[in-house]
Design a protein around this motif. Structure first.
Motif, PDB file in Angstrom:
ATOM      1  N   SER A 141       0.865  -1.182   0.000  1.00  0.00           N
ATOM      2  CA  SER A 141       0.000   0.000   0.000  1.00  0.00           C
ATOM      3  C   SER A 141       0.898   1.226   0.000  1.00  0.00           C
ATOM      4  CB  SER A 141      -0.931   0.010   1.219  1.00  0.00           C
ATOM      5  OG  SER A 141      -0.196   0.080   2.409  1.00  0.00           O
ATOM      6  N   TRP A 142       0.488   2.243  -0.748  1.00  0.00           N
ATOM      7  CA  TRP A 142       1.268   3.473  -0.773  1.00  0.00           C
ATOM      8  C   TRP A 142       0.364   4.665  -1.005  1.00  0.00           C
ATOM      9  CZ3 TRP A 142       1.174  -0.123  -4.586  1.00  0.00           C
ATOM     10  CH2 TRP A 142       0.934   0.275  -5.888  1.00  0.00           C
ATOM     11  N   GLN A 143       0.820   5.792  -0.478  1.00  0.00           N
ATOM     12  CA  GLN A 143       0.128   7.062  -0.666  1.00  0.00           C
ATOM     13  C   GLN A 143       0.971   7.913  -1.592  1.00  0.00           C
ATOM     14  OE1 GLN A 143      -0.559   8.627   3.269  1.00  0.00           O
ATOM     15  NE2 GLN A 143      -1.943   6.966   3.795  1.00  0.00           N
ATOM     16  N   TRP A 144       0.313   8.732  -2.387  1.00  0.00           N
ATOM     17  CA  TRP A 144       1.004   9.523  -3.397  1.00  0.00           C
ATOM     18  C   TRP A 144       0.337  10.886  -3.540  1.00  0.00           C
ATOM     19  CZ3 TRP A 144      -2.110  11.096  -7.386  1.00  0.00           C
ATOM     20  CH2 TRP A 144      -3.310  10.405  -7.538  1.00  0.00           C
ATOM     21  N   GLU A 145       1.065  11.767  -4.204  1.00  0.00           N
ATOM     22  CA  GLU A 145       0.517  13.071  -4.559  1.00  0.00           C
ATOM     23  C   GLU A 145       1.039  13.460  -5.935  1.00  0.00           C
ATOM     24  OE1 GLU A 145       1.795  15.958  -1.668  1.00  0.00           O
ATOM     25  OE2 GLU A 145       3.891  15.761  -2.232  1.00  0.00           O
ATOM     26  N   ALA A 146       0.224  14.201  -6.669  1.00  0.00           N
ATOM     27  CA  ALA A 146       0.616  14.769  -7.958  1.00  0.00           C
ATOM     28  C   ALA A 146       0.767  16.270  -7.738  1.00  0.00           C
ATOM     29  CB  ALA A 146      -0.438  14.485  -9.021  1.00  0.00           C
ATOM     30  N   VAL A 147       1.972  16.796  -8.079  1.00  0.00           N
ATOM     31  CA  VAL A 147       2.299  18.185  -7.785  1.00  0.00           C
ATOM     32  C   VAL A 147       2.670  18.915  -9.072  1.00  0.00           C
ATOM     33  CG1 VAL A 147       3.845  19.678  -6.455  1.00  0.00           C
ATOM     34  CG2 VAL A 147       3.145  17.467  -5.512  1.00  0.00           C
ATOM     35  N   ALA A 148       2.091  20.112  -9.264  1.00  0.00           N
ATOM     36  CA  ALA A 148       2.404  20.948 -10.424  1.00  0.00           C
ATOM     37  C   ALA A 148       3.786  21.563 -10.260  1.00  0.00           C
ATOM     38  CB  ALA A 148       1.354  22.051 -10.572  1.00  0.00           C
ATOM     39  N   ALA A 149       4.323  22.076 -11.348  1.00  0.00           N
ATOM     40  CA  ALA A 149       5.656  22.689 -11.333  1.00  0.00           C
ATOM     41  C   ALA A 149       5.755  23.835 -10.322  1.00  0.00           C
ATOM     42  CB  ALA A 149       6.014  23.179 -12.732  1.00  0.00           C
ATOM     43  N   ASP A 150       4.647  24.526 -10.050  1.00  0.00           N
ATOM     44  CA  ASP A 150       4.684  25.642  -9.092  1.00  0.00           C
ATOM     45  C   ASP A 150       4.531  25.173  -7.640  1.00  0.00           C
ATOM     46  OD1 ASP A 150       1.988  25.013  -8.825  1.00  0.00           O
ATOM     47  OD2 ASP A 150       1.251  26.970  -9.504  1.00  0.00           O
ATOM     48  N   GLY A 151       4.463  23.836  -7.419  1.00  0.00           N
ATOM     49  CA  GLY A 151       4.363  23.294  -6.072  1.00  0.00           C
ATOM     50  C   GLY A 151       2.951  23.028  -5.593  1.00  0.00           C
ATOM     51  N   THR A 152       1.951  23.344  -6.402  1.00  0.00           N
ATOM     52  CA  THR A 152       0.561  23.118  -6.027  1.00  0.00           C
ATOM     53  C   THR A 152       0.218  21.638  -6.113  1.00  0.00           C
ATOM     54  OG1 THR A 152      -0.057  25.279  -6.922  1.00  0.00           O
ATOM     55  CG2 THR A 152      -1.842  23.689  -6.584  1.00  0.00           C
ATOM     56  N   ARG A 153      -0.348  21.101  -5.050  1.00  0.00           N
ATOM     57  CA  ARG A 153      -0.784  19.693  -5.094  1.00  0.00           C
ATOM     58  C   ARG A 153      -2.088  19.637  -5.880  1.00  0.00           C
ATOM     59  NH1 ARG A 153      -1.574  15.957   0.113  1.00  0.00           N
ATOM     60  NH2 ARG A 153      -3.435  17.206   0.381  1.00  0.00           N
ATOM     61  N   LEU A 154      -2.093  18.845  -6.939  1.00  0.00           N
ATOM     62  CA  LEU A 154      -3.242  18.735  -7.829  1.00  0.00           C
ATOM     63  C   LEU A 154      -4.167  17.581  -7.447  1.00  0.00           C
ATOM     64  CD1 LEU A 154      -1.268  19.208 -11.159  1.00  0.00           C
ATOM     65  CD2 LEU A 154      -2.539  20.957  -9.876  1.00  0.00           C
ATOM     66  N   GLU A 155      -3.583  16.533  -6.920  1.00  0.00           N
ATOM     67  CA  GLU A 155      -4.362  15.346  -6.560  1.00  0.00           C
ATOM     68  C   GLU A 155      -3.514  14.495  -5.623  1.00  0.00           C
ATOM     69  OE1 GLU A 155      -6.758  11.668  -8.750  1.00  0.00           O
ATOM     70  OE2 GLU A 155      -6.031  13.316  -9.956  1.00  0.00           O
ATOM     71  N   ASN A 156      -4.177  13.700  -4.810  1.00  0.00           N
ATOM     72  CA  ASN A 156      -3.469  12.724  -3.987  1.00  0.00           C
ATOM     73  C   ASN A 156      -4.368  11.515  -3.800  1.00  0.00           C
ATOM     74  OD1 ASN A 156      -5.196  14.201  -2.180  1.00  0.00           O
ATOM     75  ND2 ASN A 156      -4.086  13.274  -0.488  1.00  0.00           N
ATOM     76  N   GLY A 157      -3.774  10.415  -3.354  1.00  0.00           N
ATOM     77  CA  GLY A 157      -4.562   9.209  -3.161  1.00  0.00           C
ATOM     78  C   GLY A 157      -3.717   8.091  -2.598  1.00  0.00           C
TER      79      GLY A 157
END
Length: 134
Positions: free
Chosen positions: A78-94
């Motif tokens: 099991s793992w947790q992740w995040e998708a981050v834009a180039a400006d550092g904004t987190r766009l999604e996680n799960g």
């Protein structure tokens, strides 16, 4: 035709605090960076990346991964992740789950996202666990 965004595996060395590290990809196998990694469980996540399957102007971006069980027992991951834009904004996680992976076995998986674009998006692993299957 899908575009795969490849994220280079970096290792976070720290003082035991929870850290965020970029997700691995298939090209990192055998690298000096991986050899320095002390968390052998984390190495079982061979690749974790975005796959842009968008067609005809319809956005369709998926997470795809490969797990390879390097332990001597059947394991769950099991793992947790995040998708981050180039400006550092987190766009999604799960979080993702892969179960009942036999010793030496490779398992592949995929999951849809709500991302509107994959360009410049970095995937980070925020937590990763391997446990024995029961």
């Amino acid at each position: 035709m899908g575009v795969i965004i490849v994220v280079v595996l970096l290792i976070a060395l720290g003082n035991g605090e929870e850290t965020t590290t970029p997700a691995p990809n298939e090209t990192t196998t055998g690298s000096a960076t991986q050899e320095a990694q002390t968390d052998t469980e984390r190495q079982d996540l061979v690749s974790f990346q975005l796959d842009d399957r968008s067609t005809a102007g319809i956005k369709d971006i998926w997470l795809v991964w490969t797990i390879r069980n390097s332990s001597s027992e059947e394991s769950d991951y099991s793992w947790q992740w995040e998708a981050v834009a180039a400006d550092g904004t987190r766009l999604e996680n799960g979080s993702q789950l892969e179960t009942d992976v036999q010793p030496g076995q490779t398992a592949e998986g995929e999951f849809p996202t709500t991302l509107k674009d994959a360009d410049g998006v970095e995937l980070n692993i925020t937590k990763f666990d391997r446990t024995a299957s029961y």
